[in-house]
Design a protein around this motif. Structure first.
Motif, short mmCIF file in Angstrom:
data_model
loop_
_atom_site.label_atom_id
_atom_site.label_comp_id
_atom_site.label_asym_id
_atom_site.label_seq_id
_atom_site.Cartn_x
_atom_site.Cartn_y
_atom_site.Cartn_z
N MET A 32 -5.82 24.37 -15.08
CA MET A 32 -4.77 25.31 -15.32
C MET A 32 -4.43 25.46 -16.70
SD MET A 32 -1.85 24.69 -12.61
CE MET A 32 -1.96 24.74 -10.85
N SER B 27 2.32 26.27 -14.69
CA SER B 27 1.34 25.40 -14.82
C SER B 27 1.27 24.20 -13.56
CB SER B 27 1.24 24.70 -16.20
OG SER B 27 1.04 25.74 -16.87
N GLN C 206 0.11 30.18 -11.71
CA GLN C 206 -1.42 30.29 -11.52
C GLN C 206 -1.95 29.95 -10.24
OE1 GLN C 206 -3.08 28.95 -15.10
NE2 GLN C 206 -1.65 29.76 -16.25
#
Length: 190
Positions: free
Chosen positions: A1, A39, A61
């Motif tokens: 990430m 994250s 994400q």
């Protein structure tokens, strides 16, 4: 990430929250982190401690690796998980941003296993002027995050919503960070 650049004080405040929360998560449990952030830092930091972890946030994400999965999800009034899906659910500096506070807490109650634990950190009412000063004047905490706060909490207001309105039990509460934050755990009834 991918790592995101953030205001100066944010990593320290997050570290202090994580340090407070981690001892309350039993080993080898299935955990949902509601509002996991871009994250999923918390989930990644405890991945060796849990059996499986899911993180949801509108800005995360999307990721799947090892025992961690993240999903993009707008936190309104529904969580797309089966009843009794998680042993532990965390909401770390999130509930104050949720428009539908009662509805999301009802959903959390629904998807916790019987006796499952909810762990929450939220800012106290005394932190509002300090957070606004740090964000708007000094620019060392996220201005966007502070502007998005819909409410601040006391021990009593947390107990009222969690116990009286939602039906959790075993209310445990402490102020931390010099009284600027609330740390709270509750469990679902058996």
């Amino acid at each position: 990430m991918k790592k995101i650049k953030e205001p100066l004080l944010e990593p320290l405040l997050r570290w202090m929250r994580l340090r407070r929360v981690k001892p309350h998560i039993p080993q080898n449990y299935i955990l949902l982190d509601v509002g996991c952030g871009v994250s999923a830092t918390f989930l990644r930091s405890i991945s060796s401690h849990i059996r499986y972890g899911v993180g949801v946030d509108f800005k995360v994400q999307v990721y799947q690796g090892g025992n961690i999965t993240t999903k993009q999800l707008k936190l309104n009034n529904y969580l797309p998980f089966d009843n009794s899906s998680f042993d532990v659910i965390t909401m770390l500096a999130v509930l104050e941003h949720i428009e539908y506070e009662k509805e999301i807490l009802q959903e959390i109650y629904r998807i916790l296993v019987p006796s499952g634990k909810l762990i929450i950190t939220v800012p106290s009412i005394w932190s509002q002027p300090i957070l606004e000063f740090l964000a708007y004047r000094l620019k060392i905490v996220s201005e966007a995050e502070i502007r998005d706060h819909k409410r601040y909490y006391t021990r009593q207001s947390l107990e009222k919503i969690l116990i009286d309105e939602i039906g959790f039990q075993n209310f445990q509460h402490q102020y931390f960070q010099l009284g600027m934050n609330n740390f709270c755990t509750v469990t679902k009834k058996e």
